[in-house]
Design an enzyme around this catalytic site. Structure first.
Site, short mmCIF file in Angstrom:
data_model
loop_
_atom_site.label_atom_id
_atom_site.label_comp_id
_atom_site.label_asym_id
_atom_site.label_seq_id
_atom_site.Cartn_x
_atom_site.Cartn_y
_atom_site.Cartn_z
N TYR A 189 0.84 -1.20 0.00
CA TYR A 189 0.00 0.00 0.00
C TYR A 189 0.87 1.25 0.00
O TYR A 189 1.88 1.29 0.69
CB TYR A 189 -0.86 0.03 1.26
CG TYR A 189 -1.82 -1.12 1.43
CD1 TYR A 189 -1.41 -2.33 1.99
CD2 TYR A 189 -3.15 -1.01 1.05
CE1 TYR A 189 -2.29 -3.38 2.17
CE2 TYR A 189 -4.05 -2.05 1.23
CZ TYR A 189 -3.61 -3.24 1.79
OH TYR A 189 -4.49 -4.28 1.96
N HIS B 112 -5.85 2.25 -1.35
CA HIS B 112 -5.85 0.93 -1.99
C HIS B 112 -4.42 0.46 -2.19
O HIS B 112 -3.51 1.27 -2.32
CB HIS B 112 -6.53 1.03 -3.36
CG HIS B 112 -7.99 1.28 -3.29
ND1 HIS B 112 -8.88 0.36 -2.78
CD2 HIS B 112 -8.74 2.34 -3.66
CE1 HIS B 112 -10.10 0.85 -2.85
NE2 HIS B 112 -10.05 2.05 -3.37
N LYS C 115 -4.13 -3.63 -10.05
CA LYS C 115 -2.86 -3.57 -9.33
C LYS C 115 -1.78 -4.03 -10.29
O LYS C 115 -2.07 -4.74 -11.25
CB LYS C 115 -2.86 -4.52 -8.14
CG LYS C 115 -3.96 -4.27 -7.14
CD LYS C 115 -3.85 -5.28 -6.02
CE LYS C 115 -5.12 -5.38 -5.22
NZ LYS C 115 -5.76 -4.14 -4.86
#
Lengths: 457, 318, 118, 395
Positions: free
Chosen positions: B253, B261, B293
């Site tokens: 993070y 997020h 991601k």
């Protein structure tokens, strides 16, 4: 048809999005752990509803966060820390008392109050020494370490540590012996006893918090009530089974291979005029000559056999909150659960899975799917294991058919034929494995596949 | 005074029990751990959990190596009290309870008086039964409502409320009927117990804890690699959470996970020559793209004690 | 194989690295014919015992580096490092992962920590 | 039908597919008109049904470890009757040439080719993401300013916010920013279009596919690329096992042919198992698995099952001595299991671990490997994997 899904950015499907709404950290969408919005934590009494997930930012702006970001973060943190400061407590009218005996890893309940004891604790005969008297056997209520710890940490059990010399005289609990234990001490001293690891405790508490009844599969002592649901199913050889033990079903299925007539250079002979069923189903059927399925013996050498030290032993029996549960005579469990430390134990090997399936009962065929107008999220769930139907005629029938298929005039198709996809997706037997990584639990269901029983053609 | 975080270790697991320590860890040191205890007043759900905080082993190693924390051999720190000390402790408890009782009695008397008429003991008893029955009905109704709306409700009704099988041997002693109700607190941490003696069971280095058999992580190259990567990412200002559920070793993070997020799923590669299957790149790349991601391969070099990073994304064509 | 129209362009590298030949052949054809890249050239990537492919995607100006590898191989981070090094540290390399059913997928590998797009 | 996803296909299209892809194998059965003689023969158990064998032809290619079918007629037969093979330049059936011709036509007509349409869609998607990020940043800045001034702060993304953040549903391309499609005349002079297109694509069969067709139903002839001669079954048997040298570790090159863990054998067992059960089995690299199982075929439905092949050595000593570097022989780490399970549940596929036992050399004499008779000693079994969510299992 899969073209649209081949690109990794393909839109996630509706089923997964309904997962996402599930207000549980089971959540599949990504980074929910530790990322909860504690400011939405319900505070007052009453029945709280799901707190909405907080909206998160992509990243803090340069320098560790803008004024607003820091402000919001501070609020979230203080909400979290405030919630953590709550102490476990109960009214003196509802709290229970127990004495922890490290020597036997049991908490002896001296005062049991509240609904928890309908699914927790068992009766154990113990020799009690009274001054000036001979020893006497008394039955008393005892808790396993996980049961005691769970009640202690939620503040419903006041536990003291056994001591022969220390007596307390707190009003209302005159006969409490020993020194009070903190939750911290209970974690330090109860875990590590009676085969209870932190991982197993975390899984136990997680399921108890959801309302499941959780018992040990292997009774730690003979006085612990055992479910033993599978004994009748697998261990009592019937006349039929004994008759067939020298002619297992898999051999029947592959008997062609064992006869000299099978030509390995030309397994399928279609050109002969005598071939009767010249159609696709018969062609596919004749192609099914490779050994398959879990009934085929698994040859192992000494080294690959499942070692006694394997962590893959069923540890907990699970009963749904909706299942009637009698703790003195528990029925067959809804689920069988293995707990492992995800950091040190990889997934089970085939040999370990086979050993697990060997002790598990075969499931009844899955119930037809319930169509719902809005969502069909139940469609892929495994069937409910209805204990009463485990030994129902269908199961016996399929066994018969599998043993003596020729007698029924069928080779592969059993009368057991609900939606084949449901059967293929649930498997014939199931075991649940909880893999715990420093407190985060992943539950996986391993099903014993049965593709060979349900051909598509 | 030593301001280092006290990590209570038992069975090679490290717990943090003091909320102030949890605060410091998170706010000052960017260490999150995982809350694992039941929140006393929200005990029927798994979304919000309470103390203790359990740390990942690499968090422990990092904290001790950087002298931000010390290890306490917790089972040994809990010695038994002597009789006088326990007597004193119990006396104090009784005193506190009596104070509580007298406060309650005073309030009840006041209420009774203000009601304008003195109730007979019989009447009081009847009122109490009535109230209890009402309370029970309320609870049942709430439980019923819960079970019908279990999809939207996070809080599980206590199932055992429905079945009321009496526990096998009903222990006899009941509190004296004259004692009014008071609140019993189960002490969460041991700091309030006078006989808890962590000072004598403290290890300030990993070596010392290892010799004592209290903490042996890291033992293998893989564990060293994880510690090295954790330290590397921490040094770049990231917060890390466990990533096994998400297809890696860590979630990474850019700030406190409470507010941000994760940017990456990171996987630890033990050495520059460790096998990397192309299928892993496919899977990680694909999963990352679907969850917005990137995937981070973190290659540990045990000789050089350094980490090299590679980021994976879908190419956008093909 | 020898009769295939792309064989001449690959003939210098294919026999040199027989184990990676299949992956290179497949990636080269896909890039040239299916992805329709321009200025496609094959270069010798000795450190990874294979040929790599350079070219430009349709209507773009940037030259990209594609390193083929088969699903059956094992690579490593030092392998990736070597590839970057021999290609003179481009911003990123594209790994073309090939399977024997003639499927191919491309993933972008960057050195260092590159955060995902917002 | 497993799921109603195929239902959005229009009826005529589905009927068309049902007709084109009616036969699950390249073999055809021709049933003659019923006559009295036929019915008598049938009563006697004699069949008058003719088996029509298409006898397709392909070339073995050791480099790509595959069999190439370049003849268009054969490619069509193999693809349409059982979905065998894949166009090496296409996602499924060989369509490269058609796509090129269509692209030329489109260009000539000043329209976008399908590739350009895809590129444009991706470009728009990028633009949308950019716009959304901009809008969110602006909203955040506004909230920041409000906070600094002590005004009430609206959440940046909430509905009651003062700004609207574009969503995938509401966003519209402002302006055709790029890829309008090239102008027809200048970039592509006519004479270039006149140049005939050579079809460089072939249908590529994996070795298990080729062996299945060749060995079981005898409808494929594989030629030796060097001599052009048809290969005998024994030659194919040896060549296909020999082609697996890329799996071998360098130290033990070339690997011993007489091993049960030869990757061709292991994969063939899995392939044959599912084919014989009537599944259409295709490669699954896009979903990070070994195979996908389709009930009727990829044109009808999405694949229901994603297969990961896990070879299991009966004897660990065979694994230690192995020249091959077989994948998935050891139990997975949990993070890897979650990864592949996540990828597949995102696309609604059930993950299946397909275990293939590798016979112990000490149990079965390796000389049986000289013929396919060795297959009798392997076995296949499945384990179905699914995440278990206790919160949803309460009643």
């Amino acid at each position: 048809m899969d073209d649209s899904l081949e690109q990794p950015g393909a839109a996630p499907d509706p089923i997964e999005s309904s997962d996402r709404l599930d207000a549980d950290e089971e959540n599949s969408s990504g980074d929910e752990d530790g990322g909860l919005d504690w400011t939405k934590l319900p505070t007052g009494a009453g029945r709280p509803v799901i707190p909405k997930r907080g909206e998160k930012d992509f990243e803090p702006s340069a320098g560790g966060g803008s004024g607003l970001q820091l402000h919001v973060l501070d609020r979230a943190r203080s909400a979290m820390f405030d919630a953590l400061k709550a102490t476990p407590s109960a009214s003196s009218k509802s709290i229970s008392y127990a004495i922890w005996h490290p020597g036997i890893s049991r908490a002896h309940v001296t005062l049991a109050r509240g609904v928890h004891f309908s699914s927790v604790g068992h009766s154990a005969p113990r020799i009690v020494w009274k001054e000036g008297e001979a020893s006497k056997i008394h039955k008393r209520l005892e808790l396993l370490p996980e049961e005691a710890l769970y009640l202690v940490e939620r503040g419903t059990l006041f536990c003291t540590k056994e001591s022969s010399t220390l007596k307390s005289n707190v009003p209302g609990s005159e006969d409490i012996e020993g020194a009070p234990m903190s939750v911290q001490q209970a974690f330090a001293e109860m875990i590590g006893t009676e085969d209870l690891s932190l991982e197993k405790y975390q899984v136990f508490a997680y399921l108890k918090r959801l309302g499941f009844s959780v018992t040990r599969t292997e009774p730690p002592t003979p006085c612990y009530p055992s479910a033993r649901p599978y004994a009748t199913h697998n261990r009592m050889p019937s006349v039929l089974q004994r008759l067939c033990s020298w002619f297992p079903s898999w051999m029947h299925r592959f008997r062609r291979l064992l006869t000299a007539s099978f030509n390995w250079w030309s397994p399928l002979r279609l050109s002969g005029r005598l071939y009767h069923d010249k159609d696709y189903p018969s062609v596919f059927k004749s192609l099914r000559f490779l050994p398959s399925g879990h009934t085929v013996p698994l040859h192992t050498t000494q080294k690959t056999q499942v070692e006694a030290s394997s962590p893959y032993k069923i540890f907990f029996n699970l009963y749904k909150p909706s299942t009637p549960f009698r703790k003195s005579a528990p029925g067959p469990p809804d689920f069988s659960l293995v707990v492992v430390n995800a950091r040190t134990t990889p997934m089970p090997s085939l040999y370990e899975l086979t050993a697990l399936f060997d002790v598990l009962p075969e499931l009844p065929p899955p119930q037809p799917r319930q169509r719902r107008s809005t969502s069909n999220k139940t469609s892929t769930e495994p069937p409910k294991i209805a204990p009463s139907t485990v030994s129902a005629p269908t199961a016996q029938q399929s066994l018969m058919c599998r043993l003596f298929p020729w007698a029924f005039g069928i080779e592969q198709a059993s009368p057991w034929r609900p939606n084949p996809f449901m059967v293929l997706k649930s498997g014939k037997k199931q075991v649940v494995v909880a893999a715990v990584d420093a407190g985060s639990i992943s539950f996986f269901r391993f099903g014993q596949g049965a593709f060979e029983e349900l051909p598509m053609a | 005074m030593d301001t280092r975080i006290r990590l209570r270790v038992s069975n090679e697991k490290a717990y943090v029990w003091d909320v102030d320590d949890i605060t410091t860890l998170r706010s000052k040191h960017h260490i999150c751990g995982i809350l694992t205890g039941t929140l006393p007043h929200l005990s029927q759900q798994n979304v919000f959990l309470g103390v203790p905080l359990v740390l990942m082993p690499e968090e422990v190693v990092f904290l001790v190596e950087t002298e931000l924390a010390i290890i306490i051999d917790d089972p040994r720190a809990h010695s038994g009290p002597s009789a006088p000390i326990l007597q004193k402790y119990n006396d104090e408890r009784i005193e506190a309870i009596n104070l509580q009782i007298s406060l309650v009695e005073a309030r009840e008397a006041k209420e009774a008086a203000s009601a304008g008429r003195a109730m007979s003991e019989e009447a009081l008893r009847k009122r109490k039964t009535r109230e209890q029955r009402k309370e029970l009905e309320r609870a049942k109704a709430a439980a019923a409502a819960d079970s019908t709306e279990s999809h939207t409700s996070l809080f599980v009704p206590d199932s055992s409320a429905h079945t009321s099988e009496p526990s096998v041997p009903q222990p006899s002693p009941t509190p004296a009927p004259t004692t009014p109700a008071y609140t019993v607190i189960v002490p969460p941490s041991s700091s309030s117990l006078p006989w808890y003696a962590p000072q004598t069971r403290t290890h300030t280095t990993l070596a010392s804890a290892r010799t004592a058999g209290v903490w042996t992580y890291p033992k293998t190259l893989h564990e060293r690699a994880k510690c090295g990567v954790f330290r590397g990412l921490w040094g770049k200002g990231y917060f890390m959470g466990g990533g096994i559920k998400f297809g890696g070793d860590y979630l990474v993070y850019p700030g406190d996970p409470l507010r941000y997020h994760s940017h990456f799923v990171a996987s630890v590669i033990d050495s520059p020559t460790s096998n990397l299957r192309p299928m892993e790149i496919v899977a990680h790349g694909r999963l990352g793209t679907a969850t917005k991601k990137a995937h981070l391969l973190c290659g540990w070099d045990d000789e050089k004690q350094e980490v090299s990073y590679f980021s994976i994304e879908w190419a956008g064509f093909g | 194989m020898e009769n295939h129209p792309s064989y001449p362009a690959l003939s210098s590298v294919l026999p040199k690295y027989p184990r990676a030949a299949g992956a290179l052949f497949q990636a080269y054809n896909d890039i040239l014919f299916a992805q329709q890249w321009s200025d496609v050239e094959v270069i010798d990537l000795a450190s990874c015992s294979r040929g790599a492919v350079k070219g430009r995607r349709p209507q773009t100006d940037e030259t990209l580096c594609v390193v083929p590898c088969s699903l059956a191989e094992s690579i490593s981070t030092s392998w990736l490092h070597d590839a970057f090094k021999e290609l003179q540290f481009p911003k990123e390399i594209y790994l073309a992962i090939t399977s024997e059913d003639a499927s191919i997928v491309y993933y972008k590998i960057s050195r260092g920590i590159v955060k995902p797009p917002v | 039908m497993p799921r109603s996803r195929g239902a959005h296909k229009s009826g005529p299209r589905r009927n068309e597919n049902n007709r084109i892809y009616a036969d699950p194998l390249p073999l055809l059965f021709s049933h003659p008109e019923p006559t009295r003689l036929n019915s008598i023969l049938n009563l006697l158990g004699l069949s008058t049904t003719q088996v029509l064998n298409p006898h397709c032809e392909g070339y073995f290619d050791a480099t790509t470890r595959s069999v190439w079918v370049s003849n268009q007629k054969d490619s069509l037969i193999l693809w349409r009757r059982g979905f065998f093979g894949k166009g090496d330049l296409s996602r499924s059936e060989p369509s490269w040439l058609t796509r090129q011709i269509n692209a030329r036509k489109s260009r000539a007509a000043g329209q976008m080719t399908s590739e350009e349409v895809t590129a444009k869609r991706r470009e728009e998607r990028k633009q949308f993401k950019f716009d959304r990020a901009q809008a969110m940043a602006a909203a955040a800045a506004e909230a920041e300013a409000a906070f600094a001034e002590g005004r009430e702060v609206h959440s940046a993304t909430s509905a009651d916010g003062t700004r609207s953040i574009p969503s995938a549903a509401t966003w519209k391309p402002q302006r055709q920013t790029s890829n309008e499609g090239p102008a027809p005349s200048e970039d592509f002079p006519d004479e270039l279009d006149e140049e005939p297109l050579e079809d460089v694509e072939h249908l590529q069969l994996t070795l298990p596919e080729a062996f299945f067709l060749l060995w079981n139903i005898d409808c494929l002839t594989v030629h030796d690329p060097n001599t052009d001669a048809p290969m005998t079954l024994q030659q194919v048997w040896n060549a296909f096992r020999n082609a697996q040298t890329h799996h071998a570790t360098v130290s033990s090159f070339p690997p011993d042919l007489n091993r049960f863990d030869n990757p061709f054998l292991v994969n063939y067992v899995v392939y044959h198992h599912y084919r014989s059960l009537g599944w259409v089995i295709k490669g699954g690299i896009k979903f990070c698995v070994d195979y996908l199982l389709y009930k009727r075929g990829p044109v009808f439905h999405h694949a229901e099952f994603a297969i990961v092949v896990c070879p299991v050595y009966e004897d660990p000593a065979d694994q230690e001595s192995s020249p091959y570097d077989l994948q998935n022989t050891s139990p997975f780490e949990w993070s890897w299991l979650s990864t592949i399970n996540r990828v597949n549940s995102q696309v609604q596929k059930t993950l299946i671990l397909t275990y293939v036992t590798v016979p112990a050399q000490s149990r079965v004499a390796p000389d049986i490997l000289s013929s396919p008779a060795c297959f009798a000693h392997y076995s296949v079994r499945e384990v179905v994997l699914k995440r278990f969510i206790p919160a949803r299992m309460r009643d």
